[in-house]
Design a protein around this motif. Sequence first.
Motif, PDB file in Angstrom:
ATOM      1  N   LYS A  17       0.825  -1.212   0.000  1.00 16.10           N
ATOM      2  CA  LYS A  17       0.000   0.000   0.000  1.00 16.10           C
ATOM      3  C   LYS A  17       0.857   1.259   0.000  1.00 16.10           C
ATOM      4  O   LYS A  17       0.574   2.210  -0.721  1.00 16.10           O
ATOM      5  N   ILE A  18       1.887   1.269   0.821  1.00 19.67           N
ATOM      6  CA  ILE A  18       2.690   2.489   0.936  1.00 19.67           C
ATOM      7  C   ILE A  18       3.492   2.706  -0.353  1.00 19.67           C
ATOM      8  O   ILE A  18       3.648   3.842  -0.813  1.00 19.67           O
ATOM      9  N   ALA A  19       3.954   1.614  -0.954  1.00 17.81           N
ATOM     10  CA  ALA A  19       4.713   1.749  -2.206  1.00 17.81           C
ATOM     11  C   ALA A  19       3.806   2.305  -3.303  1.00 17.81           C
ATOM     12  O   ALA A  19       4.246   3.089  -4.154  1.00 17.81           O
ATOM     13  N   LYS A  20       2.541   1.912  -3.264  1.00 15.00           N
ATOM     14  CA  LYS A  20       1.590   2.374  -4.271  1.00 15.00           C
ATOM     15  C   LYS A  20       1.261   3.851  -4.046  1.00 15.00           C
ATOM     16  O   LYS A  20       1.161   4.632  -4.990  1.00 15.00           O
ATOM     17  N   ALA A  21       1.109   4.223  -2.761  1.00 10.77           N
ATOM     18  CA  ALA A  21       0.729   5.602  -2.439  1.00 10.77           C
ATOM     19  C   ALA A  21       1.899   6.578  -2.645  1.00 10.77           C
ATOM     20  O   ALA A  21       1.676   7.766  -2.868  1.00 10.77           O
ATOM     21  N   TRP A  22       3.126   6.077  -2.545  1.00 12.07           N
ATOM     22  CA  TRP A  22       4.319   6.946  -2.678  1.00 12.07           C
ATOM     23  C   TRP A  22       5.219   6.392  -3.771  1.00 12.07           C
ATOM     24  O   TRP A  22       6.350   5.942  -3.499  1.00 12.07           O
ATOM     25  N   PRO A  23       4.756   6.446  -5.017  1.00 11.15           N
ATOM     26  CA  PRO A  23       5.478   5.749  -6.091  1.00 11.15           C
ATOM     27  C   PRO A  23       6.877   6.311  -6.366  1.00 11.15           C
ATOM     28  O   PRO A  23       7.718   5.630  -6.946  1.00 11.15           O
ATOM     29  N   ASP A  24       7.148   7.546  -5.962  1.00 12.82           N
ATOM     30  CA  ASP A  24       8.475   8.116  -6.216  1.00 12.82           C
ATOM     31  C   ASP A  24       9.499   7.657  -5.184  1.00 12.82           C
ATOM     32  O   ASP A  24      10.683   7.983  -5.291  1.00 12.82           O
ATOM     33  N   TYR A  25       9.030   6.965  -4.157  1.00 13.73           N
ATOM     34  CA  TYR A  25       9.932   6.556  -3.072  1.00 13.73           C
ATOM     35  C   TYR A  25      10.220   5.060  -3.166  1.00 13.73           C
ATOM     36  O   TYR A  25       9.404   4.290  -3.656  1.00 13.73           O
ATOM     37  N   THR A  26      11.383   4.694  -2.674  1.00 18.13           N
ATOM     38  CA  THR A  26      11.764   3.283  -2.630  1.00 18.13           C
ATOM     39  C   THR A  26      11.716   2.844  -1.171  1.00 18.13           C
ATOM     40  O   THR A  26      12.359   3.464  -0.321  1.00 18.13           O
ATOM     41  N   PHE A  27      10.951   1.821  -0.902  1.00 20.10           N
ATOM     42  CA  PHE A  27      10.831   1.316   0.472  1.00 20.10           C
ATOM     43  C   PHE A  27      11.639   0.034   0.595  1.00 20.10           C
ATOM     44  O   PHE A  27      11.449  -0.896  -0.185  1.00 20.10           O
ATOM     45  N   ARG A  28      12.530   0.012   1.551  1.00 17.39           N
ATOM     46  CA  ARG A  28      13.401  -1.148   1.718  1.00 17.39           C
ATOM     47  C   ARG A  28      13.151  -1.799   3.070  1.00 17.39           C
ATOM     48  O   ARG A  28      13.530  -1.256   4.115  1.00 17.39           O
ATOM     49  N   PRO A  29      12.490  -2.950   3.048  1.00 16.12           N
ATOM     50  CA  PRO A  29      12.164  -3.611   4.329  1.00 16.12           C
ATOM     51  C   PRO A  29      13.394  -4.236   4.982  1.00 16.12           C
ATOM     52  O   PRO A  29      14.181  -4.913   4.326  1.00 16.12           O
ATOM     53  N   ARG A  30      13.559  -3.989   6.269  1.00 17.48           N
ATOM     54  CA  ARG A  30      14.633  -4.622   7.055  1.00 17.48           C
ATOM     55  C   ARG A  30      13.990  -5.767   7.818  1.00 17.48           C
ATOM     56  O   ARG A  30      13.125  -5.542   8.671  1.00 17.48           O
ATOM     57  N   ILE A  31      14.390  -6.972   7.497  1.00 19.86           N
ATOM     58  CA  ILE A  31      13.696  -8.146   8.048  1.00 19.86           C
ATOM     59  C   ILE A  31      14.688  -9.125   8.659  1.00 19.86           C
ATOM     60  O   ILE A  31      15.706  -9.465   8.035  1.00 19.86           O
ATOM     61  N   GLY A  32      14.407  -9.552   9.879  1.00 22.30           N
ATOM     62  CA  GLY A  32      15.214 -10.588  10.517  1.00 22.30           C
ATOM     63  C   GLY A  32      14.384 -11.845  10.741  1.00 22.30           C
ATOM     64  O   GLY A  32      14.485 -12.826  10.010  1.00 22.30           O
ATOM     65  N   THR A  33      13.528 -11.775  11.742  1.00 19.97           N
ATOM     66  CA  THR A  33      12.776 -12.956  12.182  1.00 19.97           C
ATOM     67  C   THR A  33      12.028 -13.668  11.044  1.00 19.97           C
ATOM     68  O   THR A  33      12.149 -14.882  10.894  1.00 19.97           O
ATOM     69  N   ASP A  34      11.271 -12.920  10.279  1.00 18.29           N
ATOM     70  CA  ASP A  34      10.459 -13.574   9.244  1.00 18.29           C
ATOM     71  C   ASP A  34      11.307 -14.141   8.110  1.00 18.29           C
ATOM     72  O   ASP A  34      10.856 -14.998   7.349  1.00 18.29           O
ATOM     73  N   LEU A  35      12.520 -13.634   7.995  1.00 16.42           N
ATOM     74  CA  LEU A  35      13.425 -14.173   6.984  1.00 16.42           C
ATOM     75  C   LEU A  35      14.100 -15.442   7.510  1.00 16.42           C
ATOM     76  O   LEU A  35      13.855 -16.545   7.043  1.00 16.42           O
ATOM     77  N   TRP A  36      14.913 -15.280   8.539  1.00 15.38           N
ATOM     78  CA  TRP A  36      15.730 -16.408   9.012  1.00 15.38           C
ATOM     79  C   TRP A  36      14.904 -17.477   9.708  1.00 15.38           C
ATOM     80  O   TRP A  36      15.234 -18.660   9.652  1.00 15.38           O
TER      81      TRP A  36
END
Length: 355
Positions: free
Chosen positions: A202-221
Amino acid sequence: MPLTLTVDGPAWRAHLRTVEKGHPGLVPVAKGNGYGFGVGRLARRAAWLGVDTLAVGTYDEVAGVSSRFGGKVLVLSPWRDFERVTSYDDPALTRRLIHTVSRPGDLPLLLERSPRARFVLELLTSMKRHGMTPAELRELRERCSALGADTLRGLRGIAVHLPLAQGSHLGQLERLLNAVVAARLPTRTIFVSHLTDDELRKIAKAWPDYTFRPRIGTDLWLGDRSALRVTATVLDVHPVERGDVFGYRGRTAPKSGHLLVVSGGTAHGIGLEAPLGELSLRSRAASIARGGMDAVGFVRSPYIIDGKHRLFAEPPHMQASMLFLPTGAHVPAVGDEVDVRVRYTATDVDRVTVT
Ligand SMILES: *Cc1c(COP(=O)(O)O)cnc(C)c1O
């Protein structure tokens, strides 16, 4: 055998790949005990995943990843002038390290130490851990304007650490993004922690000029628990009769059974968990009436034997624990492996085996 984390390699790697594919711009987080795997192993995995940036928790963790992962290393703890930062005198590391700046006054100090430092600016969220308020962000902007155009040349993005899901984060994030826009900062990269996949979309769609980079630990490893198993080894077995004395504190066995000595103790993070059941007097009385062990002060352990969490016979020792196994349960043999249900982020295993 010691306390061991056994990883189903193909299943784990497939899960990592799925998370990476589903999260463009993913920044894996490797910190602390490395989510049970060790930070170094996660750094090598991040290199294998092909991401360009890996996050660590503290400056002390940088050395453990920078030789194993060749990309950028983002330090999540905000920079302070008392930090021991090894990159100050190392141009190659300076180019790879990304600091987190969370107070307006810290940026000039950081740039004094390390003029070419790369950094992200952290915004305060409802977590209230670290970060700048919109007013502080304006203050920082003004300081930078006064210091010269170059001050923000190392800016690599904005960092937003949200609390674990409690309703939607989007309203809060929108307000913070408006503060970023108002401060006219020369970046459109936002590092975010703890957004759900739906919120990210949703946020990427609402702010298309911005790049959102998720920082993920638990759900990844740790996202695919079925690929992971922690086991301990039965090191010794002693039959006991009711009244027999055992342990550091000379306790007596409340009934007959076996004492088991298993690998894993306080050094591994094996701790006393919540006592079994409720603690009301009534439930304790009922428990005593049933001959319940918890009523005589025995506490539930994370070790599973014969299908059940067994009770600690006494508080865990440094590298081993004593369990009480009542008569009737199947008694494992010395050398058998038993399952242990632990929090991966709070346990230091002796060995990680990837199959
Ligand atoms: C630890 C940490 C993360 C990763 O958290 P998980 O819940 O393990 O995904 C992300 N951002 C920050 C700032 C952190 O400290």
